[in-house]
Each structure stands twice: as C-alpha cells, then as structure tokens.
Design a protein around this motif. Structure first.
Motif, PDB file in Angstrom:
ATOM      1  N   ARG A  98       5.930 -12.428  -9.174  1.00 19.51           N
ATOM      2  CA  ARG A  98       5.331 -11.090  -9.198  1.00 19.51           C
ATOM      3  C   ARG A  98       6.378  -9.982  -9.146  1.00 19.51           C
ATOM      4  NH1 ARG A  98       1.929 -15.278  -9.598  1.00 19.51           N
ATOM      5  NH2 ARG A  98       0.396 -15.491  -7.921  1.00 19.51           N
ATOM      6  N   ARG A  99       7.414 -10.195  -8.379  1.00 12.39           N
ATOM      7  CA  ARG A  99       8.373  -9.124  -8.068  1.00 12.39           C
ATOM      8  C   ARG A  99       9.082  -8.545  -9.309  1.00 12.39           C
ATOM      9  NH1 ARG A  99      11.669  -7.103  -3.810  1.00 12.39           N
ATOM     10  NH2 ARG A  99      13.849  -7.029  -4.424  1.00 12.39           N
ATOM     11  N   PRO A 100       9.614  -9.357 -10.236  1.00 12.49           N
ATOM     12  CA  PRO A 100      10.291  -8.763 -11.411  1.00 12.49           C
ATOM     13  C   PRO A 100       9.361  -7.883 -12.252  1.00 12.49           C
ATOM     14  CG  PRO A 100      10.818 -11.102 -11.223  1.00 12.49           C
ATOM     15  CD  PRO A 100       9.719 -10.838 -10.255  1.00 12.49           C
ATOM     16  N   ILE A 101       8.114  -8.317 -12.452  1.00 11.39           N
ATOM     17  CA  ILE A 101       7.180  -7.532 -13.262  1.00 11.39           C
ATOM     18  C   ILE A 101       6.768  -6.271 -12.505  1.00 11.39           C
ATOM     19  CG2 ILE A 101       5.078  -7.628 -14.618  1.00 11.39           C
ATOM     20  CD1 ILE A 101       7.199  -9.647 -15.436  1.00 11.39           C
ATOM     21  N   LEU A 102       6.625  -6.381 -11.190  1.00 12.89           N
ATOM     22  CA  LEU A 102       6.288  -5.207 -10.386  1.00 12.89           C
ATOM     23  C   LEU A 102       7.402  -4.171 -10.459  1.00 12.89           C
ATOM     24  CD1 LEU A 102       4.064  -4.174  -8.448  1.00 12.89           C
ATOM     25  CD2 LEU A 102       5.391  -5.143  -6.563  1.00 12.89           C
ATOM     26  N   LEU A 103       8.643  -4.620 -10.382  1.00 13.09           N
ATOM     27  CA  LEU A 103       9.779  -3.699 -10.488  1.00 13.09           C
ATOM     28  C   LEU A 103       9.824  -3.037 -11.868  1.00 13.09           C
ATOM     29  CD1 LEU A 103      12.525  -5.774  -8.642  1.00 13.09           C
ATOM     30  CD2 LEU A 103      11.632  -3.551  -7.928  1.00 13.09           C
ATOM     31  N   LEU A 104       9.481  -3.787 -12.912  1.00 16.54           N
ATOM     32  CA  LEU A 104       9.439  -3.204 -14.258  1.00 16.54           C
ATOM     33  C   LEU A 104       8.412  -2.084 -14.326  1.00 16.54           C
ATOM     34  CD1 LEU A 104      10.161  -3.245 -17.299  1.00 16.54           C
ATOM     35  CD2 LEU A 104       8.373  -4.991 -17.588  1.00 16.54           C
TER      36      LEU A 104
ATOM     37  N   ALA B 153       0.833  -1.207   0.000  1.00 18.23           N
ATOM     38  CA  ALA B 153       0.000   0.000   0.000  1.00 18.23           C
ATOM     39  C   ALA B 153       0.867   1.256   0.000  1.00 18.23           C
ATOM     40  CB  ALA B 153      -0.930  -0.010   1.211  1.00 18.23           C
ATOM     41  N   SER B 154       1.931   1.260   0.782  1.00 19.91           N
ATOM     42  CA  SER B 154       2.821   2.428   0.848  1.00 19.91           C
ATOM     43  C   SER B 154       3.527   2.655  -0.491  1.00 19.91           C
ATOM     44  CB  SER B 154       3.851   2.238   1.966  1.00 19.91           C
ATOM     45  OG  SER B 154       3.218   2.059   3.214  1.00 19.91           O
ATOM     46  N   CYS B 155       3.984   1.566  -1.122  1.00 17.47           N
ATOM     47  CA  CYS B 155       4.656   1.690  -2.420  1.00 17.47           C
ATOM     48  C   CYS B 155       3.701   2.232  -3.483  1.00 17.47           C
ATOM     49  CB  CYS B 155       5.209   0.335  -2.850  1.00 17.47           C
ATOM     50  SG  CYS B 155       6.556  -0.297  -1.822  1.00 17.47           S
ATOM     51  N   LEU B 156       2.463   1.753  -3.461  1.00 20.44           N
ATOM     52  CA  LEU B 156       1.484   2.223  -4.442  1.00 20.44           C
ATOM     53  C   LEU B 156       1.091   3.675  -4.190  1.00 20.44           C
ATOM     54  CD1 LEU B 156      -0.814  -0.904  -4.798  1.00 20.44           C
ATOM     55  CD2 LEU B 156       0.725   0.035  -6.522  1.00 20.44           C
ATOM     56  N   ALA B 157       1.050   4.079  -2.926  1.00 19.28           N
ATOM     57  CA  ALA B 157       0.773   5.486  -2.632  1.00 19.28           C
ATOM     58  C   ALA B 157       1.866   6.380  -3.217  1.00 19.28           C
ATOM     59  CB  ALA B 157       0.654   5.694  -1.125  1.00 19.28           C
ATOM     60  N   LEU B 158       3.129   5.956  -3.084  1.00 18.75           N
ATOM     61  CA  LEU B 158       4.232   6.720  -3.680  1.00 18.75           C
ATOM     62  C   LEU B 158       4.125   6.730  -5.208  1.00 18.75           C
ATOM     63  CD1 LEU B 158       7.358   5.691  -1.569  1.00 18.75           C
ATOM     64  CD2 LEU B 158       6.488   8.014  -1.912  1.00 18.75           C
ATOM     65  N   PHE B 159       3.786   5.579  -5.777  1.00 21.08           N
ATOM     66  CA  PHE B 159       3.674   5.501  -7.234  1.00 21.08           C
ATOM     67  C   PHE B 159       2.632   6.495  -7.745  1.00 21.08           C
ATOM     68  CE2 PHE B 159       1.773   3.990 -11.130  1.00 21.08           C
ATOM     69  CZ  PHE B 159       2.856   3.593 -11.902  1.00 21.08           C
TER      70      PHE B 159
ATOM     71  N   ALA C 215      11.016   7.296  -8.210  1.00 19.52           N
ATOM     72  CA  ALA C 215      12.219   6.525  -7.888  1.00 19.52           C
ATOM     73  C   ALA C 215      12.175   6.028  -6.451  1.00 19.52           C
ATOM     74  CB  ALA C 215      13.467   7.384  -8.122  1.00 19.52           C
ATOM     75  N   ALA C 216      11.656   6.855  -5.548  1.00 21.05           N
ATOM     76  CA  ALA C 216      11.516   6.421  -4.157  1.00 21.05           C
ATOM     77  C   ALA C 216      10.587   5.208  -4.063  1.00 21.05           C
ATOM     78  CB  ALA C 216      10.976   7.567  -3.302  1.00 21.05           C
ATOM     79  N   GLY C 217       9.497   5.218  -4.842  1.00 17.91           N
ATOM     80  CA  GLY C 217       8.609   4.065  -4.866  1.00 17.91           C
ATOM     81  C   GLY C 217       9.289   2.823  -5.403  1.00 17.91           C
ATOM     82  N   PHE C 218      10.084   2.983  -6.463  1.00 21.87           N
ATOM     83  CA  PHE C 218      10.811   1.844  -7.033  1.00 21.87           C
ATOM     84  C   PHE C 218      11.759   1.239  -6.007  1.00 21.87           C
ATOM     85  CE2 PHE C 218      14.800   0.395  -8.956  1.00 21.87           C
ATOM     86  CZ  PHE C 218      14.343  -0.657  -9.729  1.00 21.87           C
ATOM     87  N   PHE C 219      12.536   2.086  -5.329  1.00 18.22           N
ATOM     88  CA  PHE C 219      13.498   1.558  -4.356  1.00 18.22           C
ATOM     89  C   PHE C 219      12.801   0.973  -3.124  1.00 18.22           C
ATOM     90  CE2 PHE C 219      16.461   4.413  -6.690  1.00 18.22           C
ATOM     91  CZ  PHE C 219      17.384   3.440  -7.048  1.00 18.22           C
ATOM     92  N   ALA C 220      11.614   1.472  -2.804  1.00 14.91           N
ATOM     93  CA  ALA C 220      10.842   0.873  -1.706  1.00 14.91           C
ATOM     94  C   ALA C 220      10.425  -0.553  -2.068  1.00 14.91           C
ATOM     95  CB  ALA C 220       9.619   1.740  -1.394  1.00 14.91           C
TER      96      ALA C 220
END
Length: 449
Positions: free
Chosen positions: A309-315, A249-255, A411-416
């Motif tokens: 899920r993780r590689p596609i999410l990072l993309l 949820a926090s990562c998506l809020a940043l996105f 970028a902050a969301g990506f690194f999170a």
C-alpha cells in the motif's frame, strides 16, 4: 457400496450434502458468483449517477427558482454539516446492521425521495428537509459499498475489488454529469431531479443482483471483535487508540486541506483568463480526473496487492504538491486542464487505498465501517476548512500565493505519510488489545531487519 448404503440410510447426511451442494451452486467453488460481482459493479455505477444530481446543479436549479444566494448557501451548509456529523454514526450503523443490502436499499430510497421532493416542491422547508435526508443517506452508502465489497471477496481480493469500484464510480459520475447537464439544457433544470429519482430503480435492481447469502457479515464488518466492556464510547476509544488509523486520518486531513480548494481556485482562474471558453474548460477540468481514475484505478488495486500500500499511497500524495506548484505558475488555460491529470492520479490512488488501508488496520476489530466514519470525519474537516483558508489567501496575497500555500500543506501531508505511515499490507488479524500500540513497533522492527 457399504459407504453408499450408509449414505442412503442416513437422512441427516443426505440433508447436509444437499445444503452443501446448494451453497456451492450459489457461491461457486472459488468465491462469489459472477452475477453478484456484476451486481456490485452496476450498483456502484448507478449510485454515482444518482449522487451527481446533488452536485452543483442544486444551486443552478434553486437560482432559477428565484432563491436568494443566502438561502441556497444555508441549505447547502446545513447539508454539509449533517454529512460531516453523520460520518461516524453512519459507519457505526453499517457495523450494527444485520443486512448491508437492506440498509443500502433504504439509503437509496431516501436519496430517491429527496431528489423527487426537491424537483416537485422547491420551497425552503421541503428542500432543506430533502437535503438533510440526502446527506444522512450518503453517510450510510459510503461505508455500505466498502462493507459489501469486503463481505463478498474478503481481504485477499479487496484491493482489486476496490479498484473496480473506483472505475465504475468514475465512469458513472462522468456519464451522469454529461447526461444531466444535457437534460438541464434541453429539458429543464427541474428534470434533473426527476431523472435522479428514476435512476434509483436500476440502482436497487443492481443491489438485488448481489446474492445475500454470498456476503459474509462478519467479514463485512472487519472480522469478529473480541468482547470488551462498555458501550459505544469505549468502542470509539478503542479505535482512537489504533495509532496507524489515527496517523492515516491526520494525513488525509492534511491532503484534503490542500486539495479541496484547488479545483474552485482553478475554475476561477480559468474563468478570468478564458472568457467565453471558460465553461467548457472548467468542464474539462472536472472530466479529465474522472477519465484518469477510470483508467488507473484497477491498476492501482493490482499494484497495491503486488507492491504494497505504501508506495502507491506516496504516489497519490506526491502528485498533489506538484499540481499545486504547477497551477501557481502555469498561465495557459489549456495547460491548466492538462495539470488536472495529476488530480486524477491522486484520486485513483486514494479511491482504492483509503478503504483498503482502513480494512488492513481494523482487521479483526469488527468495526471496519465505524473506522471509515472516523476517516470520513477527518476528510470532511480538512475539506471544509480548505476553501475558506484558500479564499482568504487568494484575496490577501493573490491566487498564485494561495496555490503555493496549498502545495506546502500537500507537501506536509506527503512527508507525514513518508515518516509515520507504516506499510499495512499483511497485518495479522490480531485482537483489539494487541492492535492498539503494537503496529508501529512491528514496522520499526521490520525496517531494522
């Protein structure tokens, strides 16, 4: 022969076998029927059509009806607040529903009624009530689609099903935008809302095609929860203690804090630089991501199953800061449209992975749809702040600086995601208690191996 004679003499066994045969004819030997799956395809398609009528065309229509910008802003803001506040109640209602189909049908009827009211009586009180009704119904339909999908195909096939949903939603939205824009130009802006109301009929027909007996209600809610004391507050507390869900949820809020303002800023920049071609270029900026989503979403679903899920999410998260930097420094309007391909990549990844990851981390809790509401609240909060923040930055420091700021947030969301979000594919169906804090420990042990 003895067994056959026993069978003929046993009425109970005959009844049981006939029920089994009827069930097999209904759902088929390996899952839901083709009719139900096609019904879900077209339900998603037509629902995207109906929702398109409530986009920017509302402001265009009300402006033509001599509304002040203040009144238009008040109605849109009220609708946005209800959409934000209703995310968790909407998800909880889907979890509590005995029939997701009936609940979805009621929400579709509410959308049709709101469209008709706006078209027929463009007065402030009626339009305000209709917009609030539409926002409340939309809070139900998002979780309901995911619940219907999960209830039909189960966790093993949900990734590809979500990719298919995203494709049909994108095609529906793109065709509806073109069709309604044409109707508004050739007929009237008012006609758009009557067309939207009429589109609810094929939407309901598609929903009816989904076999009620083929939707597993327990599966649609994310499994059967272990009984725990307390009411709704304790249920919400249990989900808040689900650490991967809260990290997500926090990562998506940043996105969305970074993403929501990019298209409006791009539209403003194109308008300033392109003159009479601005409307066509802005339309292209909206259409290009829809085409990319329609093309990529099924692939995303397959890859999320194969690679995790993780590689596609990072993309998906990585495409956003790159897009922000390019928008800050690209001057050619045609290239600005091309940059929107990156928006399509992010949209395709998240359209599939947001409900998929939620299904992973809430499996066995029985609160899959409430968790969708929690995520929706985080997304809405980030998006609502984004436009104000970016507008202030653009006024004070220029549009290029605003895009760089948004790229930094992205970028902050990506690194999170890179640092804190675990791979969620293959999480076991644990109890609520073991899911609260153990998932990160499992991931860290797996990484050490």
């Amino acid at each position: 022969m003895a067994g056959g004679g026993d069978w003929r003499r046993t009425g109970t066994n005959r009844t049981t076998q006939s029920k089994v045969l009827r069930l097999r004819r209904t759902i088929g030997p390996s899952g839901p029927s083709r009719r139900s799956l096609r019904g879900l395809d077209w339900f998603v398609f037509f629902l995207a059509d109906t929702q398109m009528g409530f986009g920017p065309l509302v402001a265009v229509y009300l402006t033509a009806q001599k509304w002040t910008q203040g009144d238009i802003g008040l109605v849109l803001t009220a609708g946005g607040l209800i959409a934000l506040a209703g995310q968790m109640p909407g998800g909880a209602l889907v979890d509590a529903a005995r029939s997701e189909r009936v609940l979805a049908a009621c929400a579709v009827l509410a959308i049709g009624a709101s469209a008709f009211l706006i078209g027929a009586w463009p007065v402030f009180t009626v339009v305000l009530a209709a917009k609030l009704l539409h926002s409340a119904a939309s809070c139900i339909l998002g979780p309901a689609i995911a619940a219907l999908s999960l209830g039909l195909v189960g966790h093993s096939a949900i990734a590809e099903r979500l990719g298919r949903n995203a494709r049909f939603a994108s095609i529906g939205a793109g065709l509806a935008a073109a069709g309604m824009g044409t109707a508004g130009y050739l007929i009237s802006n008012q006609a758009v809302f009557f067309i939207t109301a009429a589109l609810c009929m094929p939407t309901l027909l598609a929903l009816w095609m989904i076999g009620a007996g083929q939707i597993d209600p327990e599966q649609a809610h994310g499994g059967k929860a272990r009984p725990h004391p307390g009411g709704p507050t304790s249920t919400l507390r249990m989900l808040v203690q689900n650490r991967p869900l809260m990290v997500f949820a926090s990562c998506l809020a940043l996105f969305h804090l970074a993403n929501a303002a990019m298209l409006p800023l791009t539209a403003g920049m194109v308008t300033m630089r392109s003159g009479e071609w601005a409307a066509a270029l802005v339309g292209a900026c909206i259409l290009v991501p829809q085409v990319v989503v329609a093309a990529l979403a099924p692939w995303v679903g397959r890859q999320a199953t194969i690679r995790g899920r993780r590689p596609i999410l990072l993309l998906g998260f990585a495409a956003l800061p790159v897009r922000g930097i390019l928008l800050a420094f690209v001057n050619d309007p045609d290239m600005l449209v091309a940059v929107q391909i990156l928006d399509g990549i992010s949209a395709a990844a998240l359209a599939v992975l947001v409900p998929l990851v939620i299904a992973d981390v809430t499996r066995g809790t029985g609160h899959f749809n409430l968790a969708q509401g929690i995520i929706g609240t985080a997304v809405g909060t980030g998006a609502s702040i984004s436009t104000t923040l970016a507008g202030y930055a653009a006024d004070q420091f220029g549009i290029a600086a605003a895009f760089v700021m948004l790229a930094g947030l992205a970028a902050a969301g990506f690194f999170a995601v890179l640092a804190y979000m675990p791979e969620t594919a293959g999480f076991p169906e644990d109890s609520n208690d073991s899911r609260r804090g153990a998932l990160f420990l499992k991931v860290s042990r797996a990484r050490r191996r």
